[in-house]
Write an enzyme that holds these catalytic residues in place. Structure first.
Site, short mmCIF file in Angstrom:
data_model
loop_
_atom_site.label_atom_id
_atom_site.label_comp_id
_atom_site.label_asym_id
_atom_site.label_seq_id
_atom_site.Cartn_x
_atom_site.Cartn_y
_atom_site.Cartn_z
N HIS A 2 -58.07 -6.42 15.17
CA HIS A 2 -57.32 -7.68 15.34
C HIS A 2 -57.88 -8.48 16.52
CE1 HIS A 2 -54.26 -4.94 13.48
NE2 HIS A 2 -54.12 -5.99 12.70
N LYS B 204 -62.66 -6.10 6.23
CA LYS B 204 -62.22 -4.75 5.84
C LYS B 204 -61.26 -4.84 4.65
CE LYS B 204 -59.98 -0.57 7.28
NZ LYS B 204 -58.66 -0.86 6.69
#
Lengths: 273, 273
Positions: B34, B146
């Site tokens: 993140h 991802k």
């Protein structure tokens, strides 16, 4: 007035705007009803965009997509005279892709009344209106109260998805004799047109009953049925602004809706109480 | 950093922005992955908004919604240090209404692989991302590679609906030993973590095969299966950027995807070729 035939031309023309943008999406065959939407957009915004796009996904198989009235040259003239800045007239192929992310109308609001009669119609409406709104990015988009259920669904879409565009309702425009303007009115013969007047008469009678203190939906509907006995009434509905059926009319929170066939032409009309 | 607990606070804080806005939507439990999204948003925009919202509609019945890791205080600190301007942490009730206009993921892309395993998951993803995008109205929104299928679906949503926001892909962040970062990695025991490394090893082996000129999906998949023999592989897929299966890898237009269970923890990883 700039006529934008594709998305690039639209984007280029919009990039020259400064100030607020009002948007009126239409399917063409413009009449006085559309003109009132355009005039309101013109009055309330620095720039006005109108789109003409006969959206295939809101027509069901067997509906009048192919014979939906098309009057491109007259439409252009009307927009020009009304002071429209951009008229957006895209090809179908530029507006749709394969296997899209799709919008679905609410399962109640999208599938009762008009949605019951035309299942999937409002899914097509929310899909195309979402696309057009994102392309134009208006401050305000204008929709007629005549298509009451469509208007309420679009307001719900804006609320549910937190759209940064205001959905503005516009009053229904009527002929002097009361007939609500519709692109489909051109299909009516003189005799059918006369009979079609019973729809607006029934709504006027409902209005008079309510003003006289009669709030019972049953009583109002019976009176309306009687007035419309010579046409093929599909439904009379008295609902709140979320389209929940009402036993008693609630002032400021009711809509009285009619759908009827006159000859082969299906008409809708309504009264916001 | 302003912490906005509801939509009004978010709107008020955004109204003070000038310049471009980068947006990173998350479900919290922030890790280095993140952080790399946030850093990219920080580098490319004048203002950065991060949201933390564990979105219930993208969890299926029986999935880990209730035990999805929550670390509110640590998350706030990470955002603060990373130079986030607004951290948006809304309540569920403020983000959803009854009987909504719903978005549906594409019928192919939304229901294969991850969508096959988790039918309806991507419907929930497009619904919440659409809402968050419209609330924040960013110039750019950042998503990790991802979650490859999610990223491709969101890019398709942006294209199909003509969203005025750019969807920016961000590279997967890995531990030194190759394990792709995931909020679910915390569930792995030391022994499971060791076995989980075979996923990134298999992808690295695939990469080496391709660089050596081996493009056959069958050969590559066989090699990957062999490397991952000690974990419970759910699928290995070699697809193009539209997620159509490929018999031969196409350079610049392929993704190699893996999903596997290690103990009770389900992991995904991939390689963009």
């Amino acid at each position: 007035m700039k006529i934008a035939k594709d998305i690039k031309e639209l984007k280029d023309a919009i990039s020259k705007f400064s100030g607020s943008v009002g948007f009126v999406p239409t399917m063409g065959a413009l009449h006085q009803g559309h003109l009132s939407l355009i005039q309101k957009a013109r009055a309330e915004n620095d720039n006005v965009v109108v789109s003409i796009f006969v959206n295939p996904t809101q027509f069901l198989p067997g509906e009048d997509l192919d014979k939906y009235p098309r009057r491109e040259e007259a439409d252009k003239k009307i927009c020009e005279v009304a002071g429209v800045d951009i008229l957006f007239m895209p090809e179908i192929s530029s507006m749709y892709h394969s296997d899209e992310v799709k919008l679905k109308a609410p399962s109640y609001l999208g599938y009762i009344l008009e949605g019951n009669r035309r299942p999937g119609h409002f899914d097509g409406v929310v899909q195309i209106v979402m696309k057009l709104l994102n392309l134009v990015q208006p401050d305000r988009a204008y929709f007629g109260k005549k298509d009451a259920q469509q208007l309420v669904i679009l307001q719900k879409m804006a609320k549910d998805l937190f759209l940064p565009y205001e959905i503005v309702p516009v009053e229904t425009v009527r002929e002097d004799d009361g007939l609500a303007l519709s692109s489909r009115n051109v299909y009516l013969s003189a005799e059918e047109r006369e009979r079609a007047l019973s729809i607006s008469r029934a709504l006027k009678a409902a209005s008079r009953l309510i003003m006289a203190g009669e709030f019972s939906s049953e009583v109002i509907e019976a009176k309306m049925s009687e007035i419309m006995k010579d046409i093929d009434v599909e439904y009379i509905a008295i609902v709140d602004r979320d389209f929940r059926p009402l036993k008693k009319v609630k002032i400021q929170n009711s809509i009285i809706l009619v759908a009827a066939k006159v000859g082969k032409t299906r008409l809708i009309d309504n009264l916001w109480v």
